[in-house]
Design an enzyme around this catalytic site. Structure first.
Site, PDB file in Angstrom:
ATOM      1  N   ARG A  65      44.745  30.887  45.339  1.00 45.80           N
ATOM      2  CA  ARG A  65      45.479  31.924  44.601  1.00 45.80           C
ATOM      3  C   ARG A  65      44.531  32.585  43.609  1.00 45.80           C
ATOM      4  NH1 ARG A  65      49.772  31.627  40.010  1.00 45.80           N
ATOM      5  NH2 ARG A  65      51.075  33.443  40.427  1.00 45.80           N
ATOM      6  N   PHE A  70      43.459  38.128  35.711  1.00 41.57           N
ATOM      7  CA  PHE A  70      44.349  37.017  35.363  1.00 41.57           C
ATOM      8  C   PHE A  70      43.626  35.683  35.548  1.00 41.57           C
ATOM      9  CE2 PHE A  70      48.632  34.781  36.397  1.00 41.57           C
ATOM     10  CZ  PHE A  70      48.652  34.229  35.131  1.00 41.57           C
ATOM     11  N   GLN A  73      43.094  30.123  40.973  1.00 40.88           N
ATOM     12  CA  GLN A  73      43.635  28.765  41.040  1.00 40.88           C
ATOM     13  C   GLN A  73      43.016  28.003  42.199  1.00 40.88           C
ATOM     14  OE1 GLN A  73      47.897  28.497  40.885  1.00 40.88           O
ATOM     15  NE2 GLN A  73      47.887  26.257  40.999  1.00 40.88           N
ATOM     16  N   ASN A 133      50.270  22.915  36.738  1.00 44.83           N
ATOM     17  CA  ASN A 133      51.269  21.898  37.078  1.00 44.83           C
ATOM     18  C   ASN A 133      52.493  22.542  37.699  1.00 44.83           C
ATOM     19  OD1 ASN A 133      52.964  22.819  35.044  1.00 44.83           O
ATOM     20  ND2 ASN A 133      52.417  21.216  33.596  1.00 44.83           N
ATOM     21  N   PHE A 145      43.078  26.168  36.977  1.00 45.34           N
ATOM     22  CA  PHE A 145      42.768  27.581  37.167  1.00 45.34           C
ATOM     23  C   PHE A 145      41.680  28.006  36.196  1.00 45.34           C
ATOM     24  CE2 PHE A 145      46.476  27.246  34.415  1.00 45.34           C
ATOM     25  CZ  PHE A 145      46.212  28.114  33.360  1.00 45.34           C
ATOM     26  N   LEU A 154      49.588  31.384  27.814  1.00 40.85           N
ATOM     27  CA  LEU A 154      49.617  30.135  28.568  1.00 40.85           C
ATOM     28  C   LEU A 154      49.221  28.930  27.717  1.00 40.85           C
ATOM     29  CD1 LEU A 154      47.929  31.321  31.896  1.00 40.85           C
ATOM     30  CD2 LEU A 154      50.363  31.138  31.383  1.00 40.85           C
ATOM     31  N   HIS A 164      49.627  25.153  29.181  1.00 44.71           N
ATOM     32  CA  HIS A 164      48.470  24.749  29.972  1.00 44.71           C
ATOM     33  C   HIS A 164      47.286  24.347  29.092  1.00 44.71           C
ATOM     34  CE1 HIS A 164      50.328  26.412  33.665  1.00 44.71           C
ATOM     35  NE2 HIS A 164      50.881  27.232  32.794  1.00 44.71           N
TER      36      HIS A 164
END
Length: 204
Positions: A65, A70, A73, A133, A145, A154, A164
């Protein structure tokens, strides 16, 4: 998808005369980058990552991903098959590993999960490595990520829902991580698979 860490903050006493933090050299099919691993700040999370890297867990896994501006991942074992519909849902096997700071034996359980470690207020800045997670507490394992933007919403200490913890930061090769985030994708999955060839740990 996003992690929620327990908001209970634990104290962590660092021993005197600590050695420099370990580093990780990430060798990918698109190039290399290197990161400092924050063993001094989040010893459980860092020790978990170091153990997985040293045992070869991450070798052959693909980034499943990637989103420009951004994050990228990575770390799901199902993503060894870059077209797997299960990519993003897996973790390491249950078992134990050594906490490299305390010497304690730590546990991975319930699908390879470790306890959330929300003790160091490191923001999800550009180039940081952060735990992924399932959106509920204590469900992080092998997936993480790489932030390619400052995603402070985040942070585990932010008022948002996503929590995170950061466990490292790229020190060289950020351009490689940024290039990975900009590849052509379908449903955020790279059309041309991007493989992790190896992760080499130094200093631990």
């Amino acid at each position: 998808f996003w992690l929620k860490c327990s908001e209970q903050v634990a104290s962590c006493q660092a021993p005197l005369g600590r050695m420099p933090n370990p580093t990780a050299l990430f060798s990918t099919s698109m190039g290399n980058f290197e990161a400092e691993i924050y063993l001094d700040r989040v010893p459980l999370t860092a020790s978990n990552f170091i153990d997985l890297a040293k045992t070869g867990f991450y070798e052959g896994i693909h980034f499943h991903r990637v989103i420009p501006d951004f994050m990228n991942q990575f770390g799901c074992p199902y993503a060894k098959d870059p077209k797997s519909s299960r990519a993003g849902t897996g973790g390491p096997p249950d078992g134990t590993f050594k906490n490299l700071v305390t010497g304690k034996t730590e546990t991975r359980s319930n699908g390879g999960n470790i306890q959330d470690e929300c003790i160091s207020k490191d923001t999800n800045d550009v180039g940081t490595l952060s735990m992924a997670n399932c959106g509920t507490p204590n469900t992080g394992g092998s997936q993480f990520f790489i932030n390619v933007a400052h995603n402070d919403f985040l942070d585990w200490f932010s008022p948002g829902e996503s929590k995170h913890p950061v466990f490292g930061k790229i020190t060289s090769g950020l351009d490689v991580a940024q290039a990975i985030s900009r590849v052509r994708t379908r449903d955020d999955n790279p059309l041309e698979p991007i493989k992790m060839l190896s992760i080499t740990i130094s200093g631990a």
